[in-house]
Design an enzyme around this catalytic site. Structure first.
Site, PDB file in Angstrom:
ATOM      1  N   ASP A 166       1.629-128.824  21.269  1.00 19.13           N
ATOM      2  CA  ASP A 166       2.675-129.524  22.045  1.00 19.13           C
ATOM      3  C   ASP A 166       1.917-129.752  23.316  1.00 19.13           C
ATOM      4  OD1 ASP A 166       5.763-129.712  22.106  1.00 19.13           O
ATOM      5  OD2 ASP A 166       5.208-129.298  24.363  1.00 19.13           O
TER       6      ASP A 166
ATOM      7  N   ARG B 259      11.197-129.384  12.515  1.00 20.02           N
ATOM      8  CA  ARG B 259      12.446-128.520  12.022  1.00 20.02           C
ATOM      9  C   ARG B 259      13.254-129.345  10.807  1.00 20.02           C
ATOM     10  NH1 ARG B 259      14.682-128.221  17.716  1.00 20.02           N
ATOM     11  NH2 ARG B 259      13.505-129.942  17.908  1.00 20.02           N
TER      12      ARG B 259
ATOM     13  N   ARG C 119       7.934-120.969  11.326  1.00 25.25           N
ATOM     14  CA  ARG C 119       8.373-120.855  12.790  1.00 25.25           C
ATOM     15  C   ARG C 119       8.980-119.487  12.917  1.00 25.25           C
ATOM     16  NH1 ARG C 119      11.043-120.899  16.965  1.00 25.25           N
ATOM     17  NH2 ARG C 119      11.130-122.373  18.792  1.00 25.25           N
TER      18      ARG C 119
ATOM     19  N   TYR D 245       7.399-132.972  33.228  1.00 28.36           N
ATOM     20  CA  TYR D 245       7.928-131.559  32.902  1.00 28.36           C
ATOM     21  C   TYR D 245       7.548-130.315  33.925  1.00 28.36           C
ATOM     22  CZ  TYR D 245       9.313-133.314  28.377  1.00 28.36           C
ATOM     23  OH  TYR D 245       9.910-134.145  27.443  1.00 28.36           O
TER      24      TYR D 245
ATOM     25  N   ARG E  27       5.948-136.327  15.092  1.00 27.41           N
ATOM     26  CA  ARG E  27       6.714-135.362  14.612  1.00 27.41           C
ATOM     27  C   ARG E  27       6.948-135.044  12.975  1.00 27.41           C
ATOM     28  NH1 ARG E  27       9.833-132.662  18.791  1.00 27.41           N
ATOM     29  NH2 ARG E  27       8.666-133.175  20.645  1.00 27.41           N
TER      30      ARG E  27
END
Ligand SMILES: Cc1c2[nH]c(c1CCC(=O)O)Cc1[nH]c(c(CCC(=O)O)c1C)Cc1[nH]c(c(CCC(=O)O)c1C)Cc1[nH]c(c(C)c1CCC(=O)O)C2
Length: 356
Positions: free
Chosen positions: A86, A40, A49, A162, A36
């Site tokens: 992702d 952010r 983004r 998921y 990562r």
């Protein structure tokens, strides 16, 4: 264990540090990249983004995905860049509805049982993933010469969790109940994911990815027998399929939380590298794992939030104890958004300016 890919890499004499470490070389200064590393915690990521609108649009717009992949390379000069995408682009490409709600993480239109597998198909896989391949292609020419390009995908179990839970989960109750109650049906979902993921990773290599990492972020939730069936075997199947097409491409596996089953993954999955989570003891890893694979890891990402002496001591300890064999410096899990960017710069400084 000698593996064909390792031999091929040695003959090809890879120059880039990450590829040398993955080929089994012990280096005086380890290559470093962070899970990562684009995200952010970087103001420039938040700005890009914003421009993209949604998160999936960011993943599927090659211009912007290339830009955010390069941001941490420009800032810090990591030894590797990981493709910005992702793990949930696979369910999307199989036809499942996936969306990201700001502040809430991923949401999916959950699969209820094996009858719902009819909703999924491999038919449009590559068409839907084309923008990702385009991003890899652009990155392979845009990166500095010394920087390795890492492609990636989620492991079948983590992605399946998921797809069944409809998003993140605390206890994985729906997915585990399905696997225990209808193992044949669950196996069909896992097999579909093995197929889709292998094809996806092969295309990333063909577009320019030089190594691959497979993330099994939720591997920790199974008893041993189930871990082998739903985590280890599917990851091993992916490694076999990718290497059948691309024998020289090194593969790193991240069975997060596998604990005492890490050596089974090292011995049986056919991977070149094993990414260690934060809880794996260093001297145990050096003894039990480093003799058969390159190890990667495993700084606690929260130390990158804390900074200071705690960060320095832990980073030095990891380098000291894992530098006797093939080793790649990384975190034990991804960077968190609260990380001050200057702490990342400090970490690189600690690793790269150690007295030799
Ligand atoms: C489980 C998992 C996912 N995605 C991923 C995993 C496996 C690794 C892990 O365990 O962390 C993998 C992933 N996700 C992302 C990358 C990009 C490459 C990199 O490492 O820099 C990678 C390798 C971008 C991302 N993927 C996501 C973000 C944040 C989304 C945003 O910008 O709003 C990023 C940068 C969203 C995402 N994606 C996922 C979740 C649970 C979330 C929400 C949590 C969060 O918000 O951090 C699924």
């Amino acid at each position: 264990m000698s593996q064909p890919s390792r031999t091929a890499n040695e003959t090809a004499k890879p120059k880039k540090l990450l590829l040398r470490a993955l080929a089994g070389e012990t280096l005086s200064v380890p290559p470093v990249w962070l899970m990562r590393q684009a995200g952010r915690y970087l103001p420039e990521y938040r700005e890009t983004r914003q421009k993209a609108g949604g998160f999936l649009q960011l993943c599927f717009t090659p211009d912007l995905a290339t830009e955010v992949t390069l941001q941490p390379i420009r800032r810090y000069g990591f030894d590797a860049a990981i493709l910005f995408s992702d793990i949930l682009v696979i369910p999307h490409a199989l036809g499942q509805k996936v969306w990201f709600q700001e502040g809430e993480g991923p949401k999916l239109e959950a699969l209820a049982d094996s009858a719902d597998l009819r909703r999924l198909s491999l038919e449009a896989l590559h068409d839907r993933l084309e923008p990702v391949y385009e991003t890899v292609d652009r990155l392979s020419t845009a990166l500095p010469q010394e920087t390795t390009l890492i492609g990636f995908a989620g492991a079948p179990w983590t992605v399946a969790s998921y797809m069944i839970e409809g998003g993140s989960s605390k206890d994985f109750q729906k997915a585990k109940t399905w696997a225990y109650g209808d193992p044949e049906g669950f196996q069909r979902l896992i097999d579909l994911l093995i197929e889709a993921t292998s094809r996806y990773l092969c295309r990333q290599v063909e577009a320019g990815a030089e190594t691959l990492q497979v993330f099994d972020s939720w591997a920790s939730v199974w008893p041993e027998t189930a871990f082998r069936r739903w985590c280890l075997d599917p990851m091993a199947a992916i490694v076999r399929r990718v290497k059948a097409q691309h024998p020289a491409v090194p593969v790193i596996l991240f069975p997060r939380g596998a604990g005492p089953l890490y050596p089974a993954v090292a011995a049986e999955a056919g991977a070149d590298g094993l990414s260690l989570d934060t809880t794996v003891p260093l001297s145990w890893a050096a003894k039990e794992l480093q003799s058969c694979v390159t190890v990667q890891g495993n700084l606690d990402p929260i130390l990158l939030v804390a900074g200071g002496e705690a960060l320095e001591a832990a980073a030095n300890d990891i380098v000291t104890r894992l530098s006797g064999g093939p080793f790649v410096f990384n975190l034990g899990h991804g960077i968190v958004p609260q990380t001050p960017p200057e702490h990342v710069a400090k970490l690189l400084d600690i690793i790269r300016s150690r007295p030799s």
